[in-house]
Motif scaffolding. Sequence first.
Motif, PDB file in Angstrom:
ATOM      1  N   ALA A   1      19.725 -13.385  35.728  1.00 57.88           N
ATOM      2  CA  ALA A   1      18.463 -12.671  35.943  1.00 57.88           C
ATOM      3  C   ALA A   1      18.323 -11.519  34.971  1.00 57.88           C
ATOM      4  O   ALA A   1      17.236 -11.270  34.425  1.00 57.88           O
ATOM      5  CB  ALA A   1      18.391 -12.161  37.386  1.00 57.88           C
ATOM      6  N   ARG A   2      19.417 -10.806  34.725  1.00 53.84           N
ATOM      7  CA  ARG A   2      19.353  -9.668  33.806  1.00 53.84           C
ATOM      8  C   ARG A   2      18.995 -10.137  32.399  1.00 53.84           C
ATOM      9  O   ARG A   2      18.183  -9.508  31.696  1.00 53.84           O
ATOM     10  CB  ARG A   2      20.697  -8.937  33.822  1.00 53.84           C
TER      11      ARG A   2
ATOM     12  N   ALA B   1      15.322 -11.072  32.404  1.00 55.84           N
ATOM     13  CA  ALA B   1      14.459  -9.890  32.473  1.00 55.84           C
ATOM     14  C   ALA B   1      14.271  -9.262  31.100  1.00 55.84           C
ATOM     15  O   ALA B   1      13.180  -8.782  30.761  1.00 55.84           O
ATOM     16  CB  ALA B   1      15.043  -8.876  33.444  1.00 55.84           C
TER      17      ALA B   1
ATOM     18  N   ILE C   1      15.347 -12.636  42.080  1.00 52.34           N
ATOM     19  CA  ILE C   1      16.288 -13.449  42.852  1.00 52.34           C
ATOM     20  C   ILE C   1      15.740 -13.515  44.272  1.00 52.34           C
ATOM     21  O   ILE C   1      15.580 -12.486  44.934  1.00 52.34           O
ATOM     22  CB  ILE C   1      17.697 -12.847  42.846  1.00 52.34           C
TER      23      ILE C   1
ATOM     24  N   VAL D   1      14.985  -6.444  37.365  1.00 44.25           N
ATOM     25  CA  VAL D   1      15.338  -7.542  38.260  1.00 44.25           C
ATOM     26  C   VAL D   1      15.035  -7.118  39.693  1.00 44.25           C
ATOM     27  O   VAL D   1      15.483  -6.058  40.136  1.00 44.25           O
ATOM     28  CB  VAL D   1      16.821  -7.934  38.135  1.00 44.25           C
TER      29      VAL D   1
ATOM     30  N   ALA E   1      15.794 -18.858  34.577  1.00 40.29           N
ATOM     31  CA  ALA E   1      16.441 -17.808  35.362  1.00 40.29           C
ATOM     32  C   ALA E   1      15.487 -16.664  35.699  1.00 40.29           C
ATOM     33  O   ALA E   1      15.863 -15.730  36.399  1.00 40.29           O
ATOM     34  CB  ALA E   1      17.656 -17.269  34.620  1.00 40.29           C
ATOM     35  N   ALA E   2      14.243 -16.744  35.217  1.00 40.40           N
ATOM     36  CA  ALA E   2      13.254 -15.726  35.583  1.00 40.40           C
ATOM     37  C   ALA E   2      12.968 -15.742  37.084  1.00 40.40           C
ATOM     38  O   ALA E   2      12.664 -14.707  37.672  1.00 40.40           O
ATOM     39  CB  ALA E   2      11.958 -15.945  34.802  1.00 40.40           C
TER      40      ALA E   2
ATOM     41  N   ALA F   1      12.323 -10.379  36.321  1.00 44.93           N
ATOM     42  CA  ALA F   1      13.057 -11.508  36.865  1.00 44.93           C
ATOM     43  C   ALA F   1      13.241 -11.271  38.360  1.00 44.93           C
ATOM     44  O   ALA F   1      13.245 -10.130  38.820  1.00 44.93           O
ATOM     45  CB  ALA F   1      14.408 -11.654  36.181  1.00 44.93           C
TER      46      ALA F   1
ATOM     47  N   GLN G   1      14.877 -17.234  40.380  1.00 41.85           N
ATOM     48  CA  GLN G   1      16.024 -17.931  40.953  1.00 41.85           C
ATOM     49  C   GLN G   1      15.971 -17.860  42.476  1.00 41.85           C
ATOM     50  O   GLN G   1      15.549 -16.845  43.040  1.00 41.85           O
ATOM     51  CB  GLN G   1      17.325 -17.320  40.449  1.00 41.85           C
TER      52      GLN G   1
END
Length: 421
Positions: free
Chosen positions: A18-19, A22, A150, A123, A180-181, A148, A183
């Motif tokens: 995610a990082r 982002a 999660i 994130v 992964a943007a 991003a 998840q």
Amino acid sequence: MKDMDDVPEMMSELGRAARAAAAELAFAPAERKRAALEHAADAVWAARGTIVAANAEDLGYGTAKGLSPAMMDRLMLDAGRIGGIVAGLRAVAGQRDPVGEVIASWDMPSGLHIERVRTPLGVIGVIYESRPNVTADAGALCLKSGNAVILRGGSESFHSSRAIHACLLAGLRAAGLPEAAIQLVPTRDRAAVTEMLRMVGQIDVIVPRGGKGLVGLVQTEARVPVFAHLEGICHVYADGDADLEKARRVVLNAKTRRPGICGAAECLLIDRRFHERHGPALIEDLLAAGVEVRAEGALGSVPGTVPAAPEDFGREFLDRIIAVKLVDGVDGAIAHIRAHGSQHTEAILTENDATARRFFERLDSAILMRNASTQFADGGEFGMGAEIGIATGKLHARGPVGAEQLTSFKYLVTGDGTIRP
């Protein structure tokens, strides 16, 4: 992805991905983000049969778990609600992109030109219960704002959320943005929630969306900053100068349209003058609609009501139950709301402008309404396309949290060989 039995490592891997995503999203062109959401909307509609089938599994799980009818309603998806998800994705796609917007600019005598510009938070972790549409709403708003995300959906909506998430991934792939943007935590294990709350350095803010138990846990245990509302204890006050027909429409809608959402009315305050003029009309409407009315004092004599206990005031029922009380004027209503409210949404029903102004000025809930149902308390009805939650705190974001509220700002300073004396 690591073995799902190793939850800490799995969550750490999600955080790292995610990082990285982002960092790329922070400068992704607006048209690519819009394209991703448009493609996702197309994918959701094309997959509606698959989503309904997945939702049937979740409904079976919810039934076995003994969820209330109101909670089952929050969980259920049909073609109409999937159409609403599609419309929400398209609405967010069509919004102005907030990233890079110049909020303010000015020149200094030193020769510096300064701009305050919107920038993504980074994130975002979203923890939610039951409502699978949050998967689409949160994913869309985070992407639009260059963040991003999660997502950790509730165990009840596990299959529905996975089916919707697959459509969001299809949109990202079509637009050439990192998957992964957006998840989705691929396990029901509650240890994943605990890990998310500790992911300082990988998650910039947590947004919990659910009941008092979930939000209280997050606020107590999170090491990451939190946007939250603890409860939606929404009040409707029928003033002595309220129009009866307007009041009847609004009260019935505020309680019964969808009693399991945070914008549902949980307490009806009736001015004594209104009661003297119109009797128990509002209560009788609620009873006729199958609402359990827990009435205090003189209102307890209305046939069909049950006596209210002290703890019924300041309680979020999320069901076809409402607490009702007589108050002495707008100041009586204000005092009750200050004592028992959660600073989410309150409504006044009145034709008196001065009384409405007093109600608006002296209450500090995130949303205040006049002659309108509290069920409007969400971003979709505020022109935000969707919302990731209703924030009742006073720092950074308040009220419906849309794409703009998921940004911070930075200062861009330009000189011309400028030095400080």
